[in-house]
Design an enzyme around this catalytic site. Sequence first.
Site: not given
Ligand code: ACM
Length: 255
Positions: A38, A109, A142, A169
Amino acid sequence: MKIGYVQFNPNLLKIEENLKRVESLLKNIDADLIVLPELFNTGYTFKSMNEVKNVSEKIPGGRTTQFLIGIAKKHNIFISGGISEIDGDDLYNSSAFVGPNGYIGKYRKVHLYYKEKLFFKRGNLGYPIYEIKGVKVGMLICFDWIFPEAMRSLALNGAQIILHSTNLVLPFYQMASRVRALENRVFIIISNRYGKEINGIEKNSFTGGSQIVDPAGIVLISSPKIGDEVKVIDINPDNAKNKDINEFNNLMEDI
Ligand code: ACM
């Protein structure tokens, strides 16, 4: 089909430096399909809207998408990677997907994590499916992982391989991805970054541990929590087509 990922630690706001690192990591690549993390060109820990806007690019047409097309042509590969996208006044946390013949498509996203919500708009393109070499693939980014509907939507539309670009994370997805793969009977390529980022009062620590999981939930290859890695494995994408658990139960028909 040889599928793989790059794990590295992008340098915050240093686009040219990050592109050079990816170019160098891929200089001997022998693969069909590669996933990058990402926001691989910009880093993640932004502290202001201006900062994000200044490094955002058009998809297609922007510097990083053009760079990816160059890599795809040079090595004859398909490749996806995360880019901060600008479209008019709006910013999206996106992934671009390209191949040897150029731009293929993008994903924005949907599930924005924490302060991403201060900068990015929620993705508005749904969960598109693309076909390469007769194989259906879809992208996630992510935090999408924690909403099972995201990968389910891709699987219901026939995706065999999930190209999952991450800056994880939280420590859960290396484990949870095995369940996502198993419940959908898909391959998942997780390209995660590693390292720490500090920007004023904002800081993040990323968990590395990139991996590829097969439709049985087995981790085929993986990387440590820290360190640059390029890993590739040869898979049979057709293994993602059989959704039968037994002669009475089918993962897509029993819902
Ligand atoms: C994230 O979605 N980069 C934690």
